[in-house]
Design a protein around this motif. Structure first.
Motif, PDB file in Angstrom:
ATOM      1  N   GLN A 234       0.891  -1.175  -0.243  1.00  0.00           N
ATOM      2  CA  GLN A 234       0.078   0.041   0.145  1.00  0.00           C
ATOM      3  C   GLN A 234       0.752   1.249   0.002  1.00  0.00           C
ATOM      4  O   GLN A 234       0.439   2.415   0.223  1.00  0.00           O
ATOM      5  N   ASN A 235       2.151   1.058  -0.252  1.00  0.00           N
ATOM      6  CA  ASN A 235       3.039   2.332  -0.153  1.00  0.00           C
ATOM      7  C   ASN A 235       3.015   3.004   1.024  1.00  0.00           C
ATOM      8  O   ASN A 235       3.027   4.386   1.043  1.00  0.00           O
ATOM      9  N   ARG A 236       3.164   2.595   2.116  1.00  0.00           N
ATOM     10  CA  ARG A 236       2.826   3.106   3.392  1.00  0.00           C
ATOM     11  C   ARG A 236       4.213   3.329   4.053  1.00  0.00           C
ATOM     12  O   ARG A 236       5.083   2.674   3.589  1.00  0.00           O
ATOM     13  N   PRO A 237       4.362   4.165   5.024  1.00  0.00           N
ATOM     14  CA  PRO A 237       5.603   4.480   5.301  1.00  0.00           C
ATOM     15  C   PRO A 237       6.454   3.504   6.258  1.00  0.00           C
ATOM     16  O   PRO A 237       5.703   2.940   7.062  1.00  0.00           O
ATOM     17  N   ASN A 238       7.463   3.049   5.808  1.00  0.00           N
ATOM     18  CA  ASN A 238       8.178   1.836   6.496  1.00  0.00           C
ATOM     19  C   ASN A 238       9.716   2.241   6.235  1.00  0.00           C
ATOM     20  O   ASN A 238      10.281   2.511   5.336  1.00  0.00           O
ATOM     21  N   ILE A 239      10.418   2.012   7.477  1.00  0.00           N
ATOM     22  CA  ILE A 239      11.866   2.648   7.498  1.00  0.00           C
ATOM     23  C   ILE A 239      12.797   1.777   6.605  1.00  0.00           C
ATOM     24  O   ILE A 239      13.632   2.353   6.028  1.00  0.00           O
ATOM     25  N   LEU A 240      12.348   0.370   6.236  1.00  0.00           N
ATOM     26  CA  LEU A 240      13.004  -0.335   5.378  1.00  0.00           C
ATOM     27  C   LEU A 240      12.939   0.020   3.806  1.00  0.00           C
ATOM     28  O   LEU A 240      13.641  -0.464   3.138  1.00  0.00           O
ATOM     29  N   ARG A 241      12.246   0.918   3.463  1.00  0.00           N
ATOM     30  CA  ARG A 241      12.162   1.535   2.277  1.00  0.00           C
ATOM     31  C   ARG A 241      13.521   2.550   2.009  1.00  0.00           C
ATOM     32  O   ARG A 241      13.822   2.748   0.866  1.00  0.00           O
ATOM     33  N   TYR A 242      14.013   2.932   3.201  1.00  0.00           N
ATOM     34  CA  TYR A 242      15.097   3.992   2.932  1.00  0.00           C
ATOM     35  C   TYR A 242      16.370   3.453   3.829  1.00  0.00           C
ATOM     36  O   TYR A 242      17.501   4.121   3.388  1.00  0.00           O
ATOM     37  N   MET A 243      16.397   2.287   4.128  1.00  0.00           N
ATOM     38  CA  MET A 243      17.740   1.780   4.514  1.00  0.00           C
ATOM     39  C   MET A 243      17.565   0.063   4.916  1.00  0.00           C
ATOM     40  O   MET A 243      16.444  -0.452   4.846  1.00  0.00           O
ATOM     41  N   GLU A 244      18.777  -0.514   4.824  1.00  0.00           N
ATOM     42  CA  GLU A 244      18.792  -1.991   4.781  1.00  0.00           C
ATOM     43  C   GLU A 244      18.443  -2.445   6.087  1.00  0.00           C
ATOM     44  O   GLU A 244      18.568  -1.324   7.132  1.00  0.00           O
ATOM     45  N   MET A 245      18.242  -3.520   6.546  1.00  0.00           N
ATOM     46  CA  MET A 245      17.593  -4.135   7.508  1.00  0.00           C
ATOM     47  C   MET A 245      18.743  -3.763   8.727  1.00  0.00           C
ATOM     48  O   MET A 245      18.656  -3.609   9.810  1.00  0.00           O
ATOM     49  N   GLU A 246      19.977  -4.063   8.444  1.00  0.00           N
ATOM     50  CA  GLU A 246      21.044  -3.896   9.459  1.00  0.00           C
ATOM     51  C   GLU A 246      21.040  -2.744   9.981  1.00  0.00           C
ATOM     52  O   GLU A 246      21.505  -2.385  11.029  1.00  0.00           O
ATOM     53  N   ARG A 247      20.960  -1.671   9.153  1.00  0.00           N
ATOM     54  CA  ARG A 247      21.140  -0.438   9.442  1.00  0.00           C
ATOM     55  C   ARG A 247      19.749   0.336  10.179  1.00  0.00           C
ATOM     56  O   ARG A 247      19.874   0.841  11.464  1.00  0.00           O
ATOM     57  N   ALA A 248      18.700  -0.566   9.826  1.00  0.00           N
ATOM     58  CA  ALA A 248      17.319  -0.246  10.634  1.00  0.00           C
ATOM     59  C   ALA A 248      17.727  -0.663  12.246  1.00  0.00           C
ATOM     60  O   ALA A 248      17.256   0.074  13.133  1.00  0.00           O
ATOM     61  N   LYS A 249      18.356  -1.949  12.126  1.00  0.00           N
ATOM     62  CA  LYS A 249      18.366  -2.337  13.564  1.00  0.00           C
ATOM     63  C   LYS A 249      19.327  -1.501  14.387  1.00  0.00           C
ATOM     64  O   LYS A 249      19.252  -1.300  15.807  1.00  0.00           O
ATOM     65  N   LYS A 250      20.205  -1.124  13.795  1.00  0.00           N
ATOM     66  CA  LYS A 250      21.342  -0.104  14.360  1.00  0.00           C
ATOM     67  C   LYS A 250      20.603   1.108  14.970  1.00  0.00           C
ATOM     68  O   LYS A 250      20.878   1.719  16.021  1.00  0.00           O
ATOM     69  N   THR A 251      19.672   1.594  13.912  1.00  0.00           N
ATOM     70  CA  THR A 251      19.048   2.918  14.382  1.00  0.00           C
ATOM     71  C   THR A 251      18.205   2.535  15.560  1.00  0.00           C
ATOM     72  O   THR A 251      17.872   3.532  16.405  1.00  0.00           O
ATOM     73  N   ALA A 252      17.355   1.320  15.769  1.00  0.00           N
ATOM     74  CA  ALA A 252      16.476   1.124  16.716  1.00  0.00           C
ATOM     75  C   ALA A 252      17.404   1.110  18.003  1.00  0.00           C
ATOM     76  O   ALA A 252      16.972   1.752  19.093  1.00  0.00           O
ATOM     77  N   GLU A 253      18.685   0.402  18.094  1.00  0.00           N
ATOM     78  CA  GLU A 253      19.428   0.552  19.034  1.00  0.00           C
ATOM     79  C   GLU A 253      19.949   1.841  19.516  1.00  0.00           C
ATOM     80  O   GLU A 253      19.948   2.373  20.618  1.00  0.00           O
ATOM     81  N   LYS A 254      20.001   2.875  18.610  1.00  0.00           N
ATOM     82  CA  LYS A 254      20.279   4.246  19.023  1.00  0.00           C
ATOM     83  C   LYS A 254      19.131   4.782  19.782  1.00  0.00           C
ATOM     84  O   LYS A 254      19.523   5.470  20.698  1.00  0.00           O
ATOM     85  N   PHE A 255      18.178   4.352  19.279  1.00  0.00           N
ATOM     86  CA  PHE A 255      16.831   5.094  19.976  1.00  0.00           C
ATOM     87  C   PHE A 255      16.862   4.549  21.364  1.00  0.00           C
ATOM     88  O   PHE A 255      16.447   5.243  22.565  1.00  0.00           O
ATOM     89  N   TYR A 256      16.806   3.329  21.504  1.00  0.00           N
ATOM     90  CA  TYR A 256      17.110   2.652  22.814  1.00  0.00           C
ATOM     91  C   TYR A 256      18.031   3.304  23.661  1.00  0.00           C
ATOM     92  O   TYR A 256      18.015   3.428  25.078  1.00  0.00           O
ATOM     93  N   SER A 257      19.433   3.445  23.229  1.00  0.00           N
ATOM     94  CA  SER A 257      20.296   3.986  23.745  1.00  0.00           C
ATOM     95  C   SER A 257      19.866   5.347  24.594  1.00  0.00           C
ATOM     96  O   SER A 257      20.211   5.707  25.601  1.00  0.00           O
ATOM     97  N   LYS A 258      19.167   6.169  23.610  1.00  0.00           N
ATOM     98  CA  LYS A 258      18.890   7.781  24.019  1.00  0.00           C
ATOM     99  C   LYS A 258      17.899   7.384  25.260  1.00  0.00           C
ATOM    100  O   LYS A 258      18.051   8.106  26.236  1.00  0.00           O
ATOM    101  N   ALA A 259      17.210   6.449  25.028  1.00  0.00           N
ATOM    102  CA  ALA A 259      16.020   6.182  26.285  1.00  0.00           C
ATOM    103  C   ALA A 259      16.759   5.899  27.580  1.00  0.00           C
ATOM    104  O   ALA A 259      16.384   6.354  28.601  1.00  0.00           O
TER     105      ALA A 259
END
Length: 282
Positions: A234-259
């Motif tokens: 449905q062409n909905r927003p998904n982070i994997l449209r703009y980065m590979e899965m490994e980079r997405a996981k690292k981005t998630a870890e950055k948010f977790y570290s900020k928390a």
């Protein structure tokens, strides 16, 4: 007192949810529809978050279960909206037919409205001071409006960047986690800590949504309880449209570290670590 595991809490919460759904006096047809999605299962992660922080703060059970009920009813209403043909057009939710499949789009939309409005009544009747209830309501209404705005942007925006995806994730998902993290501290009268916990909850919610995006792309319907791959179809927003899965996981870890950086108490850091593992395993 050591906190319950999620599976243990879910049993207690589901029993409470059933009692409270029966106490909501409605004509039978509407009452049955209002209870359909909340009764259909789910991890109960959001009420569990409220419980974990309430357990540390010694918030009474009658308060944290009611707050958990409020977030679960609102969440159920938002899922009903999500599944409507005019939005995500999904025929299944939690492994069962979506509500609009049973009663039609119009009644389903009205049930969603009811479930998303009822939490205001719950908060108003909590056995807390007027000042605390006012602070809760301020945060609740601010949060619920963000969720609606995020849903609108989700279906009406031609997303072209990671920043736009993250804006929608913040509004539609992360802000709600901010409420779950913050509300027990508001109930305890710890307004300063509540502000920081809301920020930590938002960071956690951003990480949560990235893992949700990964599951939407690669998950199986029998595990997800809904149709996988809908974001791409449905062409909905998904982070994997703009980065590979490994980079997405690292981005998630950055948010977790900020928390984690926002939290000073070891007890609360342990809760965050517990929640992180639950999200990665779900």
């Amino acid at each position: 007192m050591p906190p319950l595991l999620l599976e243990e809490f879910r049993i207690t919460f589901d029993e409470y949810l059933e009692r409270r759904l029966r106490s909501i006096t409605l004509k039978q047809a509407l009452g049955d529809l209002v209870g359909y999605t909340p009764r259909s299962g789910g991890k109960r992660l959001r009420p569990y978050i409220i419980y974990l922080f309430s357990n540390i703060l010694e918030i009474p059970e009658e308060v944290y279960l009611e707050l958990g009920l409020a977030v679960e009813l609102f969440h159920s209403g938002s899922l009903i909206q999500d599944d409507l043909p005019s939005l995500d057009n999904d025929n299944f939710r939690r492994g069962k037919p979506s509500l609009h499949r049973l009663c039609g789009d119009g009644p389903a939309m009205l049930v969603a409205d009811y479930l998303m409005l009822y939490p205001g009544k719950i908060i108003l009747t909590l056995p807390l001071s007027a000042e605390i209830k006012l602070n809760l309501l301020r945060l609740w209404h601010d949060t619920s409006l963000k969720v609606i705005e995020g849903e609108f942007l989700d279906i009406n925006t031609r997303v072209k960047s990671v920043e736009e995806v993250e804006r929608i994730h913040y509004l539609k998902t992360a802000a709600f986690f901010g409420f779950c993290f913050s509300s027990p501290f508001i109930c305890a009268g710890k307004q300063t800590e509540a502000v920081e916990m809301e920020k930590a909850g938002i960071d956690f919610g951003m990480a949560f949504q990235i893992f949700d995006d990964i599951k939407d792309k690669y998950g199986k319907s029998e595990i997800l309880g809904k149709t996988p791959g809908k974001d791409e179809i449905q062409n909905r927003p998904n982070i994997l449209r703009y980065m590979e899965m490994e980079r997405a996981k690292k981005t998630a870890e950055k948010f977790y570290s900020k928390a984690l950086e926002r939290i000073k108490q070891d007890e609360i850091k342990q809760i965050l670590d517990r929640l992180r593992k639950l999200v990665q395993e779900r």
